[in-house]
Design a protein around this motif. Structure first.
Motif, PDB file in Angstrom:
ATOM      1  N   ILE A 203       0.848  -1.195   0.000  1.00 39.84           N
ATOM      2  CA  ILE A 203       0.000   0.000   0.000  1.00 39.84           C
ATOM      3  C   ILE A 203       0.883   1.245   0.000  1.00 39.84           C
ATOM      4  CG2 ILE A 203      -1.898  -1.165   1.187  1.00 39.84           C
ATOM      5  CD1 ILE A 203      -1.122   0.399   3.724  1.00 39.84           C
ATOM      6  N   ARG A 204       0.323   2.358  -0.476  1.00 39.31           N
ATOM      7  CA  ARG A 204       1.046   3.634  -0.413  1.00 39.31           C
ATOM      8  C   ARG A 204       1.259   3.985   1.057  1.00 39.31           C
ATOM      9  NH1 ARG A 204      -2.902   4.775  -4.026  1.00 39.31           N
ATOM     10  NH2 ARG A 204      -4.000   6.142  -2.596  1.00 39.31           N
ATOM     11  N   PRO A 205       2.424   4.495   1.416  1.00 41.48           N
ATOM     12  CA  PRO A 205       2.729   4.811   2.823  1.00 41.48           C
ATOM     13  C   PRO A 205       2.087   6.132   3.253  1.00 41.48           C
ATOM     14  CG  PRO A 205       4.617   5.276   1.451  1.00 41.48           C
ATOM     15  CD  PRO A 205       3.586   4.649   0.549  1.00 41.48           C
ATOM     16  N   GLU A 206       0.783   6.113   3.487  1.00 45.96           N
ATOM     17  CA  GLU A 206       0.050   7.326   3.847  1.00 45.96           C
ATOM     18  C   GLU A 206      -0.546   7.288   5.251  1.00 45.96           C
ATOM     19  OE1 GLU A 206      -2.820   8.261   0.862  1.00 45.96           O
ATOM     20  OE2 GLU A 206      -1.343   8.215  -0.754  1.00 45.96           O
ATOM     21  N   LEU A 207      -0.645   6.116   5.840  1.00 46.76           N
ATOM     22  CA  LEU A 207      -1.239   5.985   7.171  1.00 46.76           C
ATOM     23  C   LEU A 207      -0.134   6.007   8.230  1.00 46.76           C
ATOM     24  CD1 LEU A 207      -3.737   3.083   6.402  1.00 46.76           C
ATOM     25  CD2 LEU A 207      -4.209   5.541   6.444  1.00 46.76           C
ATOM     26  N   LEU A 208      -0.391   6.675   9.341  1.00 43.87           N
ATOM     27  CA  LEU A 208       0.563   6.717  10.452  1.00 43.87           C
ATOM     28  C   LEU A 208      -0.006   5.880  11.595  1.00 43.87           C
ATOM     29  CD1 LEU A 208       1.370  10.524  10.459  1.00 43.87           C
ATOM     30  CD2 LEU A 208       2.722   8.688   9.465  1.00 43.87           C
ATOM     31  N   ALA A 209       0.749   4.908  12.028  1.00 53.07           N
ATOM     32  CA  ALA A 209       0.280   4.008  13.078  1.00 53.07           C
ATOM     33  C   ALA A 209       1.100   4.176  14.341  1.00 53.07           C
ATOM     34  CB  ALA A 209       0.373   2.565  12.598  1.00 53.07           C
ATOM     35  N   GLU A 210       0.454   3.933  15.462  1.00 51.28           N
ATOM     36  CA  GLU A 210       1.164   3.869  16.738  1.00 51.28           C
ATOM     37  C   GLU A 210       1.405   2.395  17.037  1.00 51.28           C
ATOM     38  OE1 GLU A 210       0.787   5.254  21.376  1.00 51.28           O
ATOM     39  OE2 GLU A 210      -0.450   6.217  19.867  1.00 51.28           O
ATOM     40  N   ILE A 211       2.664   2.051  17.263  1.00 44.41           N
ATOM     41  CA  ILE A 211       3.063   0.659  17.504  1.00 44.41           C
ATOM     42  C   ILE A 211       3.814   0.586  18.824  1.00 44.41           C
ATOM     43  CG2 ILE A 211       4.403  -1.305  16.614  1.00 44.41           C
ATOM     44  CD1 ILE A 211       2.154  -0.426  14.707  1.00 44.41           C
ATOM     45  N   ALA A 212       3.393  -0.328  19.689  1.00 40.63           N
ATOM     46  CA  ALA A 212       4.132  -0.585  20.923  1.00 40.63           C
ATOM     47  C   ALA A 212       5.052  -1.778  20.648  1.00 40.63           C
ATOM     48  CB  ALA A 212       3.186  -0.909  22.062  1.00 40.63           C
ATOM     49  N   TYR A 213       6.234  -1.766  21.221  1.00 38.20           N
ATOM     50  CA  TYR A 213       7.159  -2.874  21.007  1.00 38.20           C
ATOM     51  C   TYR A 213       8.085  -3.011  22.199  1.00 38.20           C
ATOM     52  CZ  TYR A 213      10.254   0.921  19.600  1.00 38.20           C
ATOM     53  OH  TYR A 213      10.979   2.080  19.574  1.00 38.20           O
TER      54      TYR A 213
ATOM     55  N   PHE B 173       0.029  -3.392  17.252  1.00 39.63           N
ATOM     56  CA  PHE B 173      -0.641  -2.235  16.668  1.00 39.63           C
ATOM     57  C   PHE B 173      -1.565  -1.609  17.708  1.00 39.63           C
ATOM     58  CE2 PHE B 173      -4.435  -0.655  14.424  1.00 39.63           C
ATOM     59  CZ  PHE B 173      -3.862   0.295  13.607  1.00 39.63           C
ATOM     60  N   LYS B 174      -1.421  -0.312  17.951  1.00 43.61           N
ATOM     61  CA  LYS B 174      -2.251   0.385  18.923  1.00 43.61           C
ATOM     62  C   LYS B 174      -3.330   1.231  18.271  1.00 43.61           C
ATOM     63  CE  LYS B 174      -0.226  -1.336  22.367  1.00 43.61           C
ATOM     64  NZ  LYS B 174      -0.921  -2.359  23.105  1.00 43.61           N
ATOM     65  N   GLY B 175      -3.142   1.587  17.013  1.00 42.02           N
ATOM     66  CA  GLY B 175      -4.144   2.364  16.302  1.00 42.02           C
ATOM     67  C   GLY B 175      -3.500   3.332  15.333  1.00 42.02           C
ATOM     68  N   LEU B 176      -4.336   3.949  14.504  1.00 41.64           N
ATOM     69  CA  LEU B 176      -3.845   4.956  13.571  1.00 41.64           C
ATOM     70  C   LEU B 176      -3.758   6.293  14.277  1.00 41.64           C
ATOM     71  CD1 LEU B 176      -5.779   4.148  10.282  1.00 41.64           C
ATOM     72  CD2 LEU B 176      -3.422   3.582  10.871  1.00 41.64           C
ATOM     73  N   ARG B 177      -2.816   7.117  13.844  1.00 38.43           N
ATOM     74  CA  ARG B 177      -2.644   8.456  14.399  1.00 38.43           C
ATOM     75  C   ARG B 177      -2.999   9.463  13.328  1.00 38.43           C
ATOM     76  NH1 ARG B 177       2.346   9.208  18.229  1.00 38.43           N
ATOM     77  NH2 ARG B 177       1.346  11.219  18.136  1.00 38.43           N
ATOM     78  N   GLU B 178      -3.980  10.266  13.604  1.00 37.00           N
ATOM     79  CA  GLU B 178      -4.374  11.299  12.657  1.00 37.00           C
ATOM     80  C   GLU B 178      -3.843  12.659  13.082  1.00 37.00           C
ATOM     81  OE1 GLU B 178      -8.470  11.137  11.579  1.00 37.00           O
ATOM     82  OE2 GLU B 178      -8.468   8.957  11.588  1.00 37.00           O
ATOM     83  N   ASP B 179      -3.443  12.784  14.338  1.00 35.61           N
ATOM     84  CA  ASP B 179      -2.999  14.066  14.877  1.00 35.61           C
ATOM     85  C   ASP B 179      -1.503  14.294  14.751  1.00 35.61           C
ATOM     86  OD1 ASP B 179      -2.375  12.045  16.677  1.00 35.61           O
ATOM     87  OD2 ASP B 179      -2.597  13.328  18.419  1.00 35.61           O
TER      88      ASP B 179
ATOM     89  N   SER C 200       7.373  14.479  13.159  1.00 33.77           N
ATOM     90  CA  SER C 200       7.594  14.030  14.522  1.00 33.77           C
ATOM     91  C   SER C 200       7.594  12.499  14.652  1.00 33.77           C
ATOM     92  CB  SER C 200       6.517  14.606  15.447  1.00 33.77           C
ATOM     93  OG  SER C 200       5.251  14.016  15.174  1.00 33.77           O
ATOM     94  N   ILE C 201       7.394  11.799  13.539  1.00 30.36           N
ATOM     95  CA  ILE C 201       7.388  10.350  13.553  1.00 30.36           C
ATOM     96  C   ILE C 201       8.790   9.839  13.241  1.00 30.36           C
ATOM     97  CG2 ILE C 201       6.385   8.259  12.529  1.00 30.36           C
ATOM     98  CD1 ILE C 201       4.347  10.065  13.973  1.00 30.36           C
ATOM     99  N   PHE C 202       9.334   9.035  14.127  1.00 26.24           N
ATOM    100  CA  PHE C 202      10.682   8.520  13.930  1.00 26.24           C
ATOM    101  C   PHE C 202      10.854   7.243  14.722  1.00 26.24           C
ATOM    102  CE2 PHE C 202      10.647  11.394  17.478  1.00 26.24           C
ATOM    103  CZ  PHE C 202      11.365  10.749  18.432  1.00 26.24           C
ATOM    104  N   ALA C 203      11.901   6.533  14.451  1.00 25.24           N
ATOM    105  CA  ALA C 203      12.223   5.302  15.163  1.00 25.24           C
ATOM    106  C   ALA C 203      13.196   5.606  16.287  1.00 25.24           C
ATOM    107  CB  ALA C 203      12.835   4.289  14.199  1.00 25.24           C
ATOM    108  N   LEU C 204      12.891   5.105  17.451  1.00 25.92           N
ATOM    109  CA  LEU C 204      13.821   5.225  18.579  1.00 25.92           C
ATOM    110  C   LEU C 204      14.754   4.034  18.542  1.00 25.92           C
ATOM    111  CD1 LEU C 204      11.295   6.203  21.384  1.00 25.92           C
ATOM    112  CD2 LEU C 204      12.825   7.706  20.153  1.00 25.92           C
TER     113      LEU C 204
END
Length: 76
Positions: A36-46, A60-66, A71-75
């Motif tokens: 899929i096109r990378p357009e959705l932002l998801a919150e992932i716990a790991y 998967f915790k849910g989609l983030r619309e806000d 501000s989205i990055f990998a720690l």
């Protein structure tokens, strides 16, 4: 945990974004993958990152619309 209604809604969103090949260079198993096109932002716990850069015990915790994409990055 993702409920049935949420899973169905997510699937409908993802079905609209289907593309024939990955948006980024990819290695690994592709036989059954759907892209899929990378357009959705998801919150992932790991739990942690593996040595080869994969998430351990991801959920998967849910989609983030806000979220602002900047501000989205990998720690780690």
């Amino acid at each position: 945990m993702l409920g049935q209604a949420s899973a169905t809604a997510l699937r409908k969103q993802m079905d609209k974004l289907t593309i024939p090949k990955p948006a980024a260079k990819m290695t690994g198993r592709r036989k059954t993958a759907r892209w899929i096109r990378p357009e959705l932002l998801a919150e992932i716990a790991y739990r942690a990152w593996t040595d080869d850069g994969k998430l351990r015990h991801a959920s998967f915790k849910g989609l983030r619309e806000d979220a602002d994409e900047a501000s989205i990055f990998a720690l780690g």
